[in-house]
Design a protein around this motif. Structure first.
Motif, PDB file in Angstrom:
ATOM      1  N   THR A 156       0.850  -1.186   0.000  1.00  0.00           N
ATOM      2  CA  THR A 156       0.000   0.000   0.000  1.00  0.00           C
ATOM      3  C   THR A 156       0.882   1.231   0.000  1.00  0.00           C
ATOM      4  O   THR A 156       1.809   1.345   0.812  1.00  0.00           O
ATOM      5  CB  THR A 156      -0.910   0.010   1.241  1.00  0.00           C
ATOM      6  OG1 THR A 156      -1.741  -1.153   1.217  1.00  0.00           O
ATOM      7  CG2 THR A 156      -1.788   1.250   1.269  1.00  0.00           C
ATOM      8  N   ILE A 157       0.600   2.158  -0.905  1.00  0.00           N
ATOM      9  CA  ILE A 157       1.394   3.377  -1.022  1.00  0.00           C
ATOM     10  C   ILE A 157       0.599   4.543  -0.445  1.00  0.00           C
ATOM     11  O   ILE A 157      -0.481   4.870  -0.934  1.00  0.00           O
ATOM     12  CB  ILE A 157       1.744   3.667  -2.496  1.00  0.00           C
ATOM     13  CG1 ILE A 157       2.486   2.478  -3.120  1.00  0.00           C
ATOM     14  CG2 ILE A 157       2.585   4.928  -2.614  1.00  0.00           C
ATOM     15  CD1 ILE A 157       2.707   2.615  -4.621  1.00  0.00           C
ATOM     16  N   ASN A 158       1.117   5.133   0.617  1.00  0.00           N
ATOM     17  CA  ASN A 158       0.490   6.313   1.220  1.00  0.00           C
ATOM     18  C   ASN A 158      -0.983   6.050   1.536  1.00  0.00           C
ATOM     19  O   ASN A 158      -1.873   6.797   1.132  1.00  0.00           O
ATOM     20  CB  ASN A 158       0.646   7.511   0.260  1.00  0.00           C
ATOM     21  CG  ASN A 158       0.105   8.806   0.808  1.00  0.00           C
ATOM     22  OD1 ASN A 158       0.163   9.072   2.006  1.00  0.00           O
ATOM     23  ND2 ASN A 158      -0.456   9.621  -0.080  1.00  0.00           N
ATOM     24  N   GLY A 159      -1.220   4.986   2.278  1.00  0.00           N
ATOM     25  CA  GLY A 159      -2.586   4.552   2.558  1.00  0.00           C
ATOM     26  C   GLY A 159      -3.429   5.559   3.307  1.00  0.00           C
ATOM     27  O   GLY A 159      -4.659   5.567   3.168  1.00  0.00           O
ATOM     28  N   ASP A 160      -2.804   6.446   4.081  1.00  0.00           N
ATOM     29  CA  ASP A 160      -3.586   7.434   4.832  1.00  0.00           C
ATOM     30  C   ASP A 160      -3.697   8.767   4.089  1.00  0.00           C
ATOM     31  O   ASP A 160      -4.223   9.744   4.629  1.00  0.00           O
ATOM     32  CB  ASP A 160      -2.999   7.654   6.224  1.00  0.00           C
ATOM     33  CG  ASP A 160      -1.564   8.157   6.190  1.00  0.00           C
ATOM     34  OD1 ASP A 160      -1.020   8.347   5.079  1.00  0.00           O
ATOM     35  OD2 ASP A 160      -0.980   8.366   7.270  1.00  0.00           O
ATOM     36  N   ASN A 161      -3.204   8.800   2.853  1.00  0.00           N
ATOM     37  CA  ASN A 161      -3.329   9.984   1.993  1.00  0.00           C
ATOM     38  C   ASN A 161      -2.820  11.247   2.687  1.00  0.00           C
ATOM     39  O   ASN A 161      -3.481  12.288   2.703  1.00  0.00           O
ATOM     40  CB  ASN A 161      -4.791  10.188   1.552  1.00  0.00           C
ATOM     41  CG  ASN A 161      -4.923  11.227   0.448  1.00  0.00           C
ATOM     42  OD1 ASN A 161      -3.976  11.495  -0.265  1.00  0.00           O
ATOM     43  ND2 ASN A 161      -6.105  11.803   0.321  1.00  0.00           N
ATOM     44  N   SER A 162      -1.621  11.162   3.251  1.00  0.00           N
ATOM     45  CA  SER A 162      -1.101  12.296   4.016  1.00  0.00           C
ATOM     46  C   SER A 162       0.148  12.912   3.400  1.00  0.00           C
ATOM     47  O   SER A 162       0.657  13.913   3.906  1.00  0.00           O
ATOM     48  CB  SER A 162      -0.769  11.840   5.442  1.00  0.00           C
ATOM     49  OG  SER A 162       0.275  10.877   5.406  1.00  0.00           O
ATOM     50  N   THR A 163       0.656  12.349   2.320  1.00  0.00           N
ATOM     51  CA  THR A 163       1.957  12.752   1.816  1.00  0.00           C
ATOM     52  C   THR A 163       1.971  14.156   1.228  1.00  0.00           C
ATOM     53  O   THR A 163       0.941  14.684   0.780  1.00  0.00           O
ATOM     54  CB  THR A 163       2.429  11.772   0.723  1.00  0.00           C
ATOM     55  OG1 THR A 163       3.780  12.078   0.360  1.00  0.00           O
ATOM     56  CG2 THR A 163       1.565  11.875  -0.514  1.00  0.00           C
ATOM     57  N   LYS A 164       3.140  14.748   1.197  1.00  0.00           N
ATOM     58  CA  LYS A 164       3.334  16.014   0.493  1.00  0.00           C
ATOM     59  C   LYS A 164       3.372  15.764  -1.012  1.00  0.00           C
ATOM     60  O   LYS A 164       2.735  16.487  -1.784  1.00  0.00           O
ATOM     61  CB  LYS A 164       4.628  16.679   0.956  1.00  0.00           C
ATOM     62  CG  LYS A 164       4.920  18.001   0.271  1.00  0.00           C
ATOM     63  CD  LYS A 164       6.215  18.603   0.807  1.00  0.00           C
ATOM     64  CE  LYS A 164       6.522  19.932   0.129  1.00  0.00           C
ATOM     65  NZ  LYS A 164       7.800  20.519   0.648  1.00  0.00           N
ATOM     66  N   SER A 165       4.123  14.720  -1.426  1.00  0.00           N
ATOM     67  CA  SER A 165       4.231  14.438  -2.852  1.00  0.00           C
ATOM     68  C   SER A 165       4.787  13.037  -3.079  1.00  0.00           C
ATOM     69  O   SER A 165       5.757  12.647  -2.437  1.00  0.00           O
ATOM     70  CB  SER A 165       5.150  15.463  -3.535  1.00  0.00           C
ATOM     71  OG  SER A 165       5.386  15.115  -4.873  1.00  0.00           O
TER      72      SER A 165
END
Length: 303
Positions: A246-255
């Motif tokens: 799972t990539i960035n599952g919590d949708n919190s990343t800057k980019s």
């Protein structure tokens, strides 16, 4: 005869002086060369010693006991920059006791480590100093002054990388370049991530995330990728690489920028969020959505 004798004596004295000067120059050059090799060689600091301080305050890698003996063989190389200089102006070394602290194998500041045909295994049992997480390969900047600021680099080829506790790759408070080619990567910790980049105990709050460039070539990898709101990831998969997780599952990343060639594949294990996707397969047939959704800049590319 007297004239010849005086001339001979003058020539002999000149030769002796030249030999003495050459010997002095040779000694000076030899000393400078050996001193530079000893002081400028970057190292991969590993583990903690029995005194409770991480790594024993500058012990070479083969004394730290954090990874298998094969990972400290001649196959562990120090990379050089385009000018032929050792990258990293002071050597990377274990953090001083009471200063910062870490667990796992660390690369601090502007230093590079390359391993080929090696076995790299953590023996994490306790957290040291400022560390808040367990990890195997740790790229960071402690701001303690013992490593120059700049990009930390880790390259592994045809090696066995095993993580027993924590994340396989962890980046904080630095810019990092990670290159993985045809390695066997295993994480025995069910809660450990493949890659985590985030703010931690080092640096200034709000600007101490990790900015990671990850390139995988003929590489298989699994485990979640966690990138926080002040961190970035530029991930490229090529030459038949594969990733499950799972990539960035919590949708919190800057980019997060994700690039795939046609032969590389992804299998999702949860809804994932990236900022941009460059897939050579425009039909996305190289992505196994596995019942989950991949969002690109907020828009689902599969229904």
């Amino acid at each position: 005869m007297k004239t010849i004798s005086k001339r001979w004596i003058k020539n002999a004295v000149a030769i002796v002086v030249m030999l003495a000067l050459c010997g002095s120059m040779f000694f000076t050059m030899s000393y400078a060369k050996s001193h530079a090799q000893a002081s400028d060689m970057p190292q991969m600091s590993q583990g903690s010693d029995s005194s409770g301080g991480p790594g024993g305050g500058g012990a070479p890698p083969d004394q730290s006991g954090s990874s298998d003996s094969n990972s400290q063989s001649g196959d562990q190389q120090n990379t050089q920059d385009s000018n032929g200089q050792q990258s990293g102006q002071p050597p990377a070394k274990p953090e001083d006791s009471g200063n910062s602290g870490q667990s796992g194998n660390s690369i601090e500041g502007k230093n590079s480590v390359t391993i080929n045909d090696c076995e790299l295994t953590d023996d994490n049992t306790t957290l040291n100093g400022q560390s808040t997480t367990y990890k195997n390969i740790f790229l960071y900047q402690s701001m303690s002054g013992d490593a120059a600021d700049g990009q930390a680099e880790f390259t592994a080829t045809n090696s066995d990388i095993t993580t027993n506790k924590g994340d396989t790759l962890y980046v904080t408070n630095t810019t990092a370049s990670i290159n993985l080619k045809n390695n066997t990567i295993t994480n025995n910790d069910s809660e450990g991530n493949f890659l985590r980049a985030q703010a931690d105990s080092w640096g200034s709050s709000g600007s101490n995330g990790g900015n990671v460039t990850l390139t995988m070539t003929k590489q298989k990898a699994s485990g979640n990728i966690v990138i926080d709101s002040i961190s970035t990831l530029d991930m490229t998969m090529k030459s038949g690489s594969s990733y499950t997780g799972t990539i960035n599952g919590d949708n919190s990343t800057k980019s997060i920028k994700l690039t795939l060639d046609k032969k590389s594949k992804i299998k999702l294990t949860g809804d994932s969020y990236v900022t941009s996707l460059d897939d050579a397969d425009t039909d996305y047939s190289n992505i196994d959505f596995n019942g989950y959704t991949l969002y690109v800049n907020g828009t689902a590319i599969n229904k």
